[in-house]
Motif scaffolding. Sequence first.
Motif, short mmCIF file in Angstrom:
data_model
loop_
_atom_site.label_atom_id
_atom_site.label_comp_id
_atom_site.label_asym_id
_atom_site.label_seq_id
_atom_site.Cartn_x
_atom_site.Cartn_y
_atom_site.Cartn_z
N GLY A 174 18.58 -7.97 -16.20
CA GLY A 174 18.39 -7.12 -17.37
C GLY A 174 17.04 -6.43 -17.28
N LEU A 175 16.70 -5.65 -18.28
CA LEU A 175 15.43 -4.91 -18.28
C LEU A 175 14.26 -5.86 -18.57
N ILE A 176 13.17 -5.68 -17.84
CA ILE A 176 11.96 -6.46 -18.09
C ILE A 176 11.26 -5.92 -19.33
N VAL A 177 11.08 -6.79 -20.31
CA VAL A 177 10.44 -6.43 -21.57
C VAL A 177 8.93 -6.66 -21.50
N LYS A 178 8.54 -7.69 -20.75
CA LYS A 178 7.12 -8.01 -20.57
C LYS A 178 6.92 -8.64 -19.21
#
Length: 284
Positions: A174-178
């Motif tokens: 998934g997308l890296i948020v942090k």
Amino acid sequence: MKKIGIIALALFIQQVSAQTNRFVYQVTMKPDAENKTDIKTENTYLDISQEKSIFYSENRIKRDSIMQKAFQGGGGRGNINRDQMESLRTNINYSVEKDKTNQKTYFKDRIGRDIYSYEEDRPLAWKISSETTKLGEYKVQKAETDFAGRKWTAWFTTDLPYQDGPYKFGGLPGLIVKVEDDKGDYSFDLMKNYKIAELPTLNQFGNTLKVKRTDFIKQQQKFKTDPMSFMNQGGGPGGMAAVTRIGGGRGQGGGNQDPADMRKRMEGRVKEEAKKNTNPIELQ
């Protein structure tokens, strides 16, 4: 009429899916190894389309826009508002492009008058943990990796179906948020996202030279010790103007300045910048 309606709906869906998603990350940096209290923050964009993604500084594209308008207007550097350019100084002059088709990552940065581009040759090996938490509105999961001399911890969300992230990071479910390193020197935090019409074209003043990563590092080190060997004698967009764009400097308008004095000032600025950037994001 029914057939026309179905076609219109299909075209609308196609148009929406073809849109580019922009993710805005705040980057926190401590670029000076001797002064860790000097903390820099700025916004960056991760623009993701169906074919590729581009990561770059918000200030970079604003500065490029000003430069482009000045040169298109025929006035060259004389048309550039120095104070405005100073307010848009950036610690992130590079850009990172990820090609989804061939699963390759390309890094681009300016050295002197030219843009140097290399393909990243070190794959990311993630260790995905079962640990989860919530960051903002997203449920996120922890992952760790060693990359370029730093230990990194990332938090990714499957709520956003992109195997991508800021800088060279990506490849998670998934997308890296942090993502941040264990020393607290560098951190990338997702702030917001929205749709844009298409991927922007970043201005590339000067030539683009494709090199190996190891050669890029050698050239980068050479530039720090002998910056003027990378500059041509011309004042075009890729020559002396490029140094002025990087170095900025107030009250140093054109005029008939002695070229030797200009070169000395430019060399001094480049070396001064190098002293303040002794803690790069990549240590190896």
